[in-house]
Design an enzyme around this catalytic site. Structure first.
Site, PDB file in Angstrom:
ATOM      1  N   ARG A 115      51.739  22.764 102.554  1.00  0.00           N
ATOM      2  CA  ARG A 115      50.293  22.604 103.236  1.00  0.00           C
ATOM      3  C   ARG A 115      50.657  21.837 104.663  1.00  0.00           C
ATOM      4  O   ARG A 115      51.632  21.283 104.769  1.00  0.00           O
ATOM      5  CB  ARG A 115      49.477  21.809 102.618  1.00  0.00           C
ATOM      6  CG  ARG A 115      49.883  20.417 102.386  1.00  0.00           C
ATOM      7  CD  ARG A 115      48.391  19.716 101.613  1.00  0.00           C
ATOM      8  NE  ARG A 115      49.105  18.433 101.614  1.00  0.00           N
ATOM      9  CZ  ARG A 115      48.421  17.237 100.883  1.00  0.00           C
ATOM     10  NH1 ARG A 115      47.066  17.476 100.362  1.00  0.00           N
ATOM     11  NH2 ARG A 115      48.939  16.110 100.808  1.00  0.00           N
ATOM     12  N   ASN A 153      41.911  18.072 106.938  1.00  0.00           N
ATOM     13  CA  ASN A 153      42.252  16.959 105.842  1.00  0.00           C
ATOM     14  C   ASN A 153      43.532  16.225 106.582  1.00  0.00           C
ATOM     15  O   ASN A 153      44.411  17.032 106.561  1.00  0.00           O
ATOM     16  CB  ASN A 153      42.646  17.716 104.609  1.00  0.00           C
ATOM     17  CG  ASN A 153      42.742  16.719 103.506  1.00  0.00           C
ATOM     18  OD1 ASN A 153      41.896  16.150 103.226  1.00  0.00           O
ATOM     19  ND2 ASN A 153      43.837  16.320 103.142  1.00  0.00           N
ATOM     20  N   GLU A 154      43.173  15.148 106.831  1.00  0.00           N
ATOM     21  CA  GLU A 154      44.201  14.406 107.135  1.00  0.00           C
ATOM     22  C   GLU A 154      45.117  14.837 108.265  1.00  0.00           C
ATOM     23  O   GLU A 154      46.274  15.082 108.153  1.00  0.00           O
ATOM     24  CB  GLU A 154      45.198  13.955 106.023  1.00  0.00           C
ATOM     25  CG  GLU A 154      44.390  12.997 104.992  1.00  0.00           C
ATOM     26  CD  GLU A 154      45.238  12.751 103.809  1.00  0.00           C
ATOM     27  OE1 GLU A 154      46.352  13.309 103.758  1.00  0.00           O
ATOM     28  OE2 GLU A 154      44.915  11.930 102.876  1.00  0.00           O
ATOM     29  N   GLU A 307      38.904   9.392  99.309  1.00  0.00           N
ATOM     30  CA  GLU A 307      39.769   9.590  98.377  1.00  0.00           C
ATOM     31  C   GLU A 307      40.458   8.363  97.977  1.00  0.00           C
ATOM     32  O   GLU A 307      40.802   7.342  98.757  1.00  0.00           O
ATOM     33  CB  GLU A 307      40.860  10.398  98.698  1.00  0.00           C
ATOM     34  CG  GLU A 307      40.733  11.850  99.160  1.00  0.00           C
ATOM     35  CD  GLU A 307      41.967  12.733  99.806  1.00  0.00           C
ATOM     36  OE1 GLU A 307      43.092  12.237  99.412  1.00  0.00           O
ATOM     37  OE2 GLU A 307      41.672  13.774 100.269  1.00  0.00           O
ATOM     38  N   GLU A 355      50.814  19.096  93.080  1.00  0.00           N
ATOM     39  CA  GLU A 355      50.035  17.888  92.701  1.00  0.00           C
ATOM     40  C   GLU A 355      49.731  17.822  91.240  1.00  0.00           C
ATOM     41  O   GLU A 355      48.510  17.363  90.988  1.00  0.00           O
ATOM     42  CB  GLU A 355      48.965  17.537  93.590  1.00  0.00           C
ATOM     43  CG  GLU A 355      49.540  17.264  95.052  1.00  0.00           C
ATOM     44  CD  GLU A 355      48.805  16.424  96.177  1.00  0.00           C
ATOM     45  OE1 GLU A 355      47.721  16.704  95.898  1.00  0.00           O
ATOM     46  OE2 GLU A 355      49.544  15.702  96.806  1.00  0.00           O
ATOM     47  N   HIS A 358      49.116  14.499  89.742  1.00  0.00           N
ATOM     48  CA  HIS A 358      48.263  13.542  90.372  1.00  0.00           C
ATOM     49  C   HIS A 358      47.028  13.478  89.314  1.00  0.00           C
ATOM     50  O   HIS A 358      46.618  14.234  89.040  1.00  0.00           O
ATOM     51  CB  HIS A 358      47.887  13.916  91.648  1.00  0.00           C
ATOM     52  CG  HIS A 358      47.356  13.035  92.516  1.00  0.00           C
ATOM     53  ND1 HIS A 358      47.880  12.068  93.479  1.00  0.00           N
ATOM     54  CD2 HIS A 358      46.002  12.592  92.495  1.00  0.00           C
ATOM     55  CE1 HIS A 358      47.170  11.304  93.841  1.00  0.00           C
ATOM     56  NE2 HIS A 358      46.085  11.447  93.548  1.00  0.00           N
TER      57      HIS A 358
HETATM   58  C1  GAL Z   1      45.936  12.959 100.022  1.00  0.00           C
HETATM   59  C2  GAL Z   1      45.392  14.290 100.542  1.00  0.00           C
HETATM   60  C3  GAL Z   1      44.820  15.133  99.393  1.00  0.00           C
HETATM   61  C4  GAL Z   1      45.830  14.780  98.067  1.00  0.00           C
HETATM   62  C5  GAL Z   1      46.400  13.331  97.820  1.00  0.00           C
HETATM   63  C6  GAL Z   1      47.192  12.882  96.678  1.00  0.00           C
HETATM   64  O1  GAL Z   1      46.631  12.429 101.418  1.00  0.00           O
HETATM   65  O2  GAL Z   1      44.252  14.106 101.330  1.00  0.00           O
HETATM   66  O3  GAL Z   1      44.570  16.087  99.374  1.00  0.00           O
HETATM   67  O4  GAL Z   1      47.104  15.468  98.288  1.00  0.00           O
HETATM   68  O5  GAL Z   1      46.660  12.794  98.920  1.00  0.00           O
HETATM   69  O6  GAL Z   1      48.447  13.030  96.861  1.00  0.00           O
END
Ligand code: GAL
Length: 702
Positions: A115, A153-154, A307, A355, A358
């Protein structure tokens, strides 16, 4: 472009996480929504990476599944942030527009497969982003359950390819007007780098040896501005489609920082932050406080935690368990410092994709798990705390006497190669200052150079290496009008183009400080030098020292050993109605705290609740419309008694007669409005627990 000037009031504390229905069959959606209700989830962020599901082929859109998913949420009374999916362009896009893939400094063009693989300045990419954001806004922009837009996103991918080259040159023309100014600013006579035409200028791509530091810093600034323009284009499309809800994009900390947040903050309706812990020690909570204070400061008011990780702390390639009480305590830590939300990545843990390991609010194990039980418990707690979300009618949401200057320029400048020491890392330095103040119970804000300082009594300037004249004047004016300024090593050594200011370091501030250094003397790893003072405990310097001379300052601490023995190390000078400290050495953690005890004592700055911090209890007062709320987050190891003139919202118990606060737990006490100054909380530790307390505090310093 910010369109909502009111403090962000979502109507409730928001609770939930990223929800990616396109990764699951429909029967799972229904279960998700039922479980969200069970957990008191009231908000999710829908589909931050679902471009390929929304537009499987160029110009061929499939929104039916999203319509259905959103209706399921809305029917259950769950609101949503709608993400624009532009952080993850689909495979067809990159195949059709290979030039829109990012290029690394070594000239490698990245390929599809993960991504965030985009060249931010590529016209095809920008056009596609505008199109998809407009379509989403036209379709969902007026949906009653839509709480806000989560654009992209970020933002953060830095591209060094041809589009960046073009964009950078354009940005430089705007900034410098003509090449003479640029050549002068960067000092391009060094190594025959003088530019005769704009086309000769490249981003800081891989080259034989060191690049020009002025160019490197300007490229970071340009990259942030380019991403900001990309954000603004999407925001424009959303507004043009008639959607009026707040628009944000999520910032990320702490390891990397490719944005200049103060300028971005002007364009966001509300600041949102993704925050991932990088320690399993007490440092984790220090980090919660640091991230929250930054987000609140960028925002100037309430903000959104977009998040966090539900049940893990990812550390050095391991996904370590995050105990339930920590998830709860830290979630309250964000809210204490102004967050209007407690959101996670992500609602349901993925079983496929990059992920899959996660954590999620709903773990792989399902509802019969400690993770999900914690999520339900946290949902119940947030319902009890809901009233805290009402923003105060005036004044800050958290009052602070101390301001710390924070700027991405400082971060990026200390990343330029071949400075006197590679050991001084901006983010670590800023966190060290903030940690020491927090550990002493002091509320802090971060400020941008030039910000209004009317409400502060003490200004800290850590490691702000590039500094323009206006910033130096702003710092001096604060001291001269009665404030206390604390400047550390590596602040104000260079102008804003990374050119060193000669005549004694720090060139920009030596008049204010009444002291200057003739030489910078970094230390090798493992070397420590003692500092002594008649006024305080001995301190230990590591990594950085300087050969300091006094002009009108006096020495408070001197180097007691090593080549600088006998010379000033920490100085103090009167400056008009105020004063200025200079700290020329990097200090160990306990030493930094000892120094701050002395400085705070001199400046008469008091902790939020006297007596709480030494017991490992963090006390934060969040101001609200109708009341002030005292958050006590107990990060120590012994249970304590708390007496306070108010009711604990968690238990409903009136604490005027006292109550027990267990180690690891939290309490939120409703106080009378503006009564914070009169708060007196008595914390009694049982006498036979004193040894435990000592060992707890000692461990933190190891
Ligand atoms: C963040 C991101 C999420 C996910 C999360 C955990 O930085 O915005 O989409 O990737 O990390 O790794």
């Amino acid at each position: 472009m910010s369109t909502c000037h009111q403090p962000f009031d979502p109507g409730h504390l928001l609770y939930g996480g990223d929800w990616n229905p396109d990764q699951w069959p429909r029967e799972v959606w229904r279960e998700d929504v039922a479980l969200m209700r069970k957990a008191h989830v009231n908000t999710v962020t829908v589909c931050p990476f679902s471009w390929a599901s929304m537009e499987p082929r160029e110009g061929h859109y499939e929104f039916g599944w999203l319509d259905d998913a959103i209706e399921l949420l809305a029917d259950a009374g769950i609101g949503f942030f709608l993400a624009t999916p532009t952080a993850s362009p689909p495979p067809w896009f990159t195949l059709a527009h290979p030039d829109a893939l990012a290029v690394t400094p070594s000239g490698v063009q990245l390929r599809h497969g993960s991504r965030d693989t985009y060249a931010i300045a590529a016209p095809a990419y920008r056009k596609a982003c505008r199109r998809i954001s407009r379509l989403l806004a036209e379709r969902y922009g007026k949906h009653p359950a839509l709480r806000g837009w989560h654009v992209h996103n970020e933002y953060g991918t830095i591209d060094y390819g041809p589009h960046a080259e073009r964009g950078f040159r354009h940005w430089l023309k705007d900034k410098y007007g003509d090449l003479d100014n640029l050549n002068d600013a960067w000092g391009t006579s060094f190594w025959s780098q003088r530019y005769g035409s704009w086309e000769e200028i490249l981003p800081p791509v891989a080259t034989q040896y060191l690049p020009n530091p002025g160019l490197v810093l300007d490229f970071r600034r340009y990259s942030s501005d380019e991403m900001r323009n990309a954000y603004l284009e999407q925001a424009e499309q959303i507004r043009a489609a008639g959607s009026t809800v707040p628009i944000t994009t999520n910032f990320m900390l702490p390891d990397w920082n490719n944005l200049e947040q103060w300028s971005w903050a002007e364009d966001l309706d509300v600041i949102s932050l993704d925050h991932y812990l990088d320690s399993t020690s007490h440092e984790a909570e220090a980090h919660v406080a640091y991230g929250s204070d930054l987000a609140r400061s960028w925002s100037g008011g309430p903000w959104i935690l977009m998040e966090q990780n539900a049940t893990q702390i990812k550390l050095r390639g391991r996904a370590l368990p995050k105990p339930p009480e920590r998830t709860i305590r830290d979630s309250l830590g964000y809210i204490a410092r102004g967050s209007q939300s407690c959101m996670f990545f992500q609602w349901r843990a993925s079983t496929a994709g990059a992920e899959q390991w996660h954590s999620g609010m709903l773990p792989h194990a399902g509802v019969d798990s400690e993770g999900f039980r914690t999520v339900v418990q946290l949902g119940q707690i947030l319902k009890r705390l809901d009233e805290v979300h009402l923003p105060p009618v005036d004044g800050p949401i958290v009052h602070a006497d101390v301001a710390i200057v924070w700027h991405a320029d400082g971060w990026w400048a200390l990343q330029t190669p071949d400075l006197p020491s590679a050991d001084i890392i901006y983010a670590k330095e800023l966190r060290a200052t903030h940690r020491a103040l927090r550990r002493l119970g002091i509320a802090t804000d971060f400020v941008a150079p030039g910000a209004s300082l009317d409400s502060y009594r003490l200004l800290v300037v850590p490691c702000l290496y590039p500094m323009d004249e206006q910033t130096a004047a702003w710092i001096s004016a604060f001291a001269r009008t009665g404030g206390t300024v604390v400047v550390t090593y590596l602040s104000g050594l260079a102008d804003s183009n990374m050119r060193v200011l000669p005549g004694g370091y720090p060139g920009r501030l030596r008049d204010l400080l009444g002291a200057y250094s003739e030489a910078l003397c970094p230390l090798e790893p493992g070397v420590r030098h003692r500092l002594l003072s008649a006024r305080g405990k001995p301190l230990d310097a590591v990594a950085w020292t300087e050969h300091v001379h006094l002009t009108h300052a006096r020495s408070v601490y001197s180097y007691a050993e090593g080549p600088l023995a006998g010379l000033p190390a920490i100085t103090w000078a009167r400056a008009g109605a105020g004063s200025a400290w200079y700290v020329s050495a990097q200090l160990t953690r306990p030493s930094l705290q000892d120094l701050w005890c002395l400085i705070l004592h001199d400046a008469d700055v008091k902790p939020t609740v006297v007596g709480a911090a030494p017991l490992g209890i963090e006390a934060v007062v969040r101001r609200s419309r109708d009341a002030d709320y005292l958050f006590l987050m107990h990060d120590g190891e012994i249970d304590v008694d708390v007496t306070a003139p108010g009711v604990d919202l968690m238990s409903g118990i009136d604490l005027s007669e006292g109550g027990l606060l267990r180690a690891g737990s939290c309490t939120v006490i409703r106080l009378q409005p503006n009564a914070a100054h009169a708060v007196s909380v008595a914390i009694h530790k049982p006498a036979d627990d004193s040894t435990h307390l000592e060992s707890d505090l000692n461990r933190e310093y190891q």
